[in-house]
Design a protein around this motif. Structure first.
Motif, short mmCIF file in Angstrom:
data_model
loop_
_atom_site.label_atom_id
_atom_site.label_comp_id
_atom_site.label_asym_id
_atom_site.label_seq_id
_atom_site.Cartn_x
_atom_site.Cartn_y
_atom_site.Cartn_z
N SER A 131 2.59 8.55 5.83
CA SER A 131 2.36 8.71 7.26
C SER A 131 1.58 7.51 7.81
CB SER A 131 1.57 9.99 7.55
OG SER A 131 0.24 9.88 7.07
N VAL A 132 1.68 7.33 9.11
CA VAL A 132 0.93 6.27 9.79
C VAL A 132 -0.56 6.50 9.59
CG1 VAL A 132 0.39 5.27 12.05
CG2 VAL A 132 2.75 5.87 11.49
N GLU A 133 -0.97 7.77 9.63
CA GLU A 133 -2.39 8.10 9.44
C GLU A 133 -2.86 7.70 8.05
OE1 GLU A 133 -0.08 10.27 10.64
OE2 GLU A 133 -0.70 10.17 12.75
N ALA A 134 -2.03 7.93 7.03
CA ALA A 134 -2.40 7.56 5.66
C ALA A 134 -2.54 6.05 5.52
CB ALA A 134 -1.37 8.11 4.67
N VAL A 135 -1.64 5.30 6.17
CA VAL A 135 -1.74 3.84 6.16
C VAL A 135 -3.04 3.42 6.82
CG1 VAL A 135 -0.72 1.69 7.03
CG2 VAL A 135 0.75 3.46 6.05
N GLY A 136 -3.40 4.09 7.92
CA GLY A 136 -4.64 3.80 8.62
C GLY A 136 -5.87 4.05 7.76
N LEU A 137 -5.85 5.13 7.01
CA LEU A 137 -6.98 5.43 6.13
C LEU A 137 -7.10 4.39 5.02
CD1 LEU A 137 -6.66 9.30 5.79
CD2 LEU A 137 -8.49 8.04 6.93
N GLY A 165 -3.34 0.43 12.55
CA GLY A 165 -2.94 1.51 13.44
C GLY A 165 -4.06 2.43 13.89
N THR A 166 -5.30 2.09 13.58
CA THR A 166 -6.41 2.98 13.92
C THR A 166 -7.17 2.58 15.18
OG1 THR A 166 -7.97 1.81 12.48
CG2 THR A 166 -6.75 3.65 11.50
N HIS A 167 -6.72 1.51 15.86
CA HIS A 167 -7.44 1.11 17.07
C HIS A 167 -6.58 1.32 18.32
CE1 HIS A 167 -10.61 -0.66 19.36
NE2 HIS A 167 -9.77 -1.48 19.92
N CYS A 168 -5.80 0.36 18.71
CA CYS A 168 -5.06 0.48 19.97
C CYS A 168 -3.77 1.28 19.83
CB CYS A 168 -4.77 -0.90 20.56
SG CYS A 168 -3.40 -1.79 19.77
N GLY A 169 -3.21 1.36 18.63
CA GLY A 169 -2.01 2.16 18.40
C GLY A 169 -0.69 1.48 18.68
N SER A 170 -0.72 0.24 19.14
CA SER A 170 0.54 -0.42 19.48
C SER A 170 1.42 -0.69 18.26
CB SER A 170 0.28 -1.72 20.24
OG SER A 170 -0.35 -2.66 19.38
N ALA A 226 0.83 -1.21 0.00
CA ALA A 226 0.00 0.00 0.00
C ALA A 226 0.86 1.26 0.00
CB ALA A 226 -0.94 0.00 1.21
N ILE A 227 1.96 1.24 0.74
CA ILE A 227 2.86 2.39 0.78
C ILE A 227 3.39 2.67 -0.62
CG2 ILE A 227 5.14 3.18 1.57
CD1 ILE A 227 4.51 1.68 4.25
N LYS A 228 3.82 1.63 -1.29
CA LYS A 228 4.38 1.77 -2.63
C LYS A 228 3.30 2.17 -3.65
CE LYS A 228 7.19 -0.65 -6.04
NZ LYS A 228 7.92 -1.87 -6.33
N LYS A 229 2.19 1.46 -3.65
CA LYS A 229 1.13 1.67 -4.64
C LYS A 229 0.48 3.05 -4.51
CE LYS A 229 -3.21 -0.31 -6.34
NZ LYS A 229 -4.16 -1.41 -6.17
N HIS A 230 0.21 3.47 -3.28
CA HIS A 230 -0.51 4.72 -3.04
C HIS A 230 0.39 5.87 -2.59
CE1 HIS A 230 -4.24 2.52 -3.56
NE2 HIS A 230 -3.83 1.63 -2.66
N ILE A 255 4.66 0.51 11.86
CA ILE A 255 4.21 1.11 10.59
C ILE A 255 5.15 2.24 10.19
CG2 ILE A 255 2.35 2.43 9.47
CD1 ILE A 255 0.37 0.86 11.28
N GLN A 256 5.53 3.07 11.17
CA GLN A 256 6.45 4.17 10.90
C GLN A 256 7.78 3.64 10.38
OE1 GLN A 256 5.74 7.61 11.04
NE2 GLN A 256 7.63 7.54 9.84
N ALA A 257 8.27 2.54 10.95
CA ALA A 257 9.53 1.93 10.49
C ALA A 257 9.42 1.49 9.03
CB ALA A 257 9.90 0.77 11.39
N LEU A 258 8.26 1.00 8.64
CA LEU A 258 8.06 0.58 7.26
C LEU A 258 8.00 1.80 6.32
CD1 LEU A 258 5.41 -2.23 7.80
CD2 LEU A 258 7.82 -2.53 7.21
N LEU A 259 7.55 2.92 6.84
CA LEU A 259 7.49 4.14 6.04
C LEU A 259 8.88 4.77 5.86
CD1 LEU A 259 4.32 5.66 7.71
CD2 LEU A 259 4.54 5.15 5.26
#
Length: 95
Positions: free
Chosen positions: A69-75, A80-85, A61-65, A90-94
């Motif tokens: 940001s973590v928020e963009a991955v969540g959307l 990353g949109t529930h508990c946040g752990s 998804a990061i590559k395709k879209h 996700i940030q490391a993958l970004l």
């Protein structure tokens, strides 16, 4: 894309355990998610356990879209949109 699930809420536990005990049970579920997320991230499997999103789905998804940001991955994936752990993974993958 991965299958999406929501973890149980304390109100689900309440009728059987009582409100305070239900909150403790929910907190323990979240703590288990944190530990298992950290282990899975090291193995490169599931990153977000709340919504069952794996590392490859996030990378794709990061590559395709062109997510940045973590928020963009969540959307895009709900990761990353529930508990946040899983935010740090996700940030490391970004990065």
């Amino acid at each position: 894309m991965t299958e999406k699930h929501s973890p149980p809420k304390s109100r689900w536990f309440s009728p059987w355990l009582g409100k305070q005990t239900a909150q403790v049970a929910e907190n323990e579920v979240i703590q288990m998610q944190v530990v298992t997320t950290e282990i899975a991230a090291e193995e490169g499997v599931t990153v977000c356990y709340c919504f069952n999103v794996d590392e490859e789905s996030i990378k794709s998804a990061i590559k395709k879209h062109k997510l940045c940001s973590v928020e963009a991955v969540g959307l895009c994936l709900e990761a990353g949109t529930h508990c946040g752990s899983c935010h740090s993974r996700i940030q490391a993958l970004l990065d």
